[in-house]
Design a protein around this motif. Structure first.
Motif, PDB file in Angstrom:
ATOM      1  N   LEU A 118       0.814  -1.223   0.000  1.00 40.46           N
ATOM      2  CA  LEU A 118       0.000   0.000   0.000  1.00 40.46           C
ATOM      3  C   LEU A 118       0.842   1.264   0.000  1.00 40.46           C
ATOM      4  O   LEU A 118       0.368   2.315  -0.441  1.00 40.46           O
ATOM      5  CB  LEU A 118      -0.929   0.004   1.225  1.00 40.46           C
ATOM      6  CG  LEU A 118      -1.885  -1.187   1.349  1.00 40.46           C
ATOM      7  CD1 LEU A 118      -2.730  -1.048   2.601  1.00 40.46           C
ATOM      8  CD2 LEU A 118      -2.765  -1.306   0.108  1.00 40.46           C
ATOM      9  N   LEU A 135      -5.500   4.799   2.977  1.00 40.05           N
ATOM     10  CA  LEU A 135      -5.204   3.478   2.436  1.00 40.05           C
ATOM     11  C   LEU A 135      -5.754   2.361   3.308  1.00 40.05           C
ATOM     12  O   LEU A 135      -5.709   1.194   2.913  1.00 40.05           O
ATOM     13  CB  LEU A 135      -3.692   3.313   2.288  1.00 40.05           C
ATOM     14  CG  LEU A 135      -2.973   4.386   1.457  1.00 40.05           C
ATOM     15  CD1 LEU A 135      -1.469   4.183   1.532  1.00 40.05           C
ATOM     16  CD2 LEU A 135      -3.457   4.348   0.011  1.00 40.05           C
ATOM     17  N   GLN A 152      -8.401  -2.663  -1.853  1.00 41.67           N
ATOM     18  CA  GLN A 152      -6.936  -2.656  -1.898  1.00 41.67           C
ATOM     19  C   GLN A 152      -6.436  -4.009  -2.397  1.00 41.67           C
ATOM     20  O   GLN A 152      -6.332  -4.973  -1.636  1.00 41.67           O
ATOM     21  CB  GLN A 152      -6.354  -2.350  -0.512  1.00 41.67           C
ATOM     22  CG  GLN A 152      -6.777  -1.005   0.058  1.00 41.67           C
ATOM     23  CD  GLN A 152      -6.185   0.172  -0.727  1.00 41.67           C
ATOM     24  OE1 GLN A 152      -5.546   0.003  -1.748  1.00 41.67           O
ATOM     25  NE2 GLN A 152      -6.415   1.372  -0.223  1.00 41.67           N
ATOM     26  N   THR A 154      -3.470  -4.561  -4.042  1.00 45.45           N
ATOM     27  CA  THR A 154      -2.043  -4.489  -4.358  1.00 45.45           C
ATOM     28  C   THR A 154      -1.366  -5.810  -3.997  1.00 45.45           C
ATOM     29  O   THR A 154      -1.777  -6.499  -3.067  1.00 45.45           O
ATOM     30  CB  THR A 154      -1.379  -3.353  -3.573  1.00 45.45           C
ATOM     31  OG1 THR A 154      -1.733  -3.500  -2.190  1.00 45.45           O
ATOM     32  CG2 THR A 154      -1.848  -2.006  -4.071  1.00 45.45           C
TER      33      THR A 154
END
Length: 221
Positions: A118, A135, A152, A154
């Motif tokens: 993040l 985030l 999120q 990622t």
């Protein structure tokens, strides 16, 4: 060039290179690696790392007076209570403990966010980004744990990259400790609390096959 997975000595070479770039004295050659010789590290499951981020986020919210009943309800709905350390339970549910101690764990939370991809760096001279709350789960809405995970996506950091970062902070923490013992100033631009809390999160994140991963409150630095 060899990688940490093929030659752990490369890991220390990169740490030394990082120290030279920062103008920090290199650790002595005899300082061991932060994990057993011949044991290559891996990362905890992503779900465990996400749960740790969620808990530390709630801890920070409690530091800033999020009502305990709301905090505990969020954790219950997130199904992460099994990941809570006993002292975290006491602080979140009852306000027990030193508020300043938990406030300092912001850098541990920042490191966990780095593990999840993040944030893009763990520069020891740069503290936690002000954008970090954006985030993490938005507790004002409140955003659910599941919705945050879907938001999120990622990739988790590569274990070799995390191993390198762990060795860097392990050695940097050693340098800070030696400076304190000698009554000397810390290296310029280095905050020993930041270093210690980032190392804590990295030590927790790295695990080994055939070995029980330690709980958050069992990490020994």
């Amino acid at each position: 060039m060899p990688t940490v997975t093929s030659d752990p000595r490369t890991l220390r070479m990169r740490t030394v290179d990082g120290f030279v770039a920062l103008g920090i004295p290199s650790p002595p050659p005899q300082l061991p690696l932060p994990f057993p010789e011949g044991r290559l590290p891996r990362l905890r499951p992503r779900g465990h790392v996400e749960a740790r981020a969620a808990i530390l986020n709630i801890v920070q919210a409690r530091v800033f007076d999020m009502p305990e009943e709301l905090a505990m309800r969020w954790l219950l709905d997130a199904h992460v209570l099994d990941h809570l350390a006993p002292d975290e339970w006491g602080f979140i549910a009852c306000g027990r403990g030193d508020r300043g101690r938990y406030a300092d764990q912001l850098e541990a939370l920042y490191t966990v966010a780095w593990l999840l991809g993040l944030v893009d760096h763990l520069d020891p001279g740069v503290p936690c980004s002000e954008e970090l709350p954006e985030l993490l789960p938005d507790l004002r809405r409140p955003e659910s744990f599941g919705s945050w995970r879907d938001r999120q996506l990622t990739p988790t950091r590569d274990p070799g990259v995390v191993a390198e970062m762990l060795d860097f902070y392990y050695c940097l923490d050693w340098v800070c400790d030696q400076s304190r013992r000698a009554g000397q100033p810390l290296p310029r631009g280095v905050d020993d609390s930041l270093v210690w809390h980032r190392r804590w999160a990295l030590e927790w994140a790295v695990v080994f096959d055939n070995e029980r991963p330690v709980h958050w409150d069992e990490v020994r630095l």
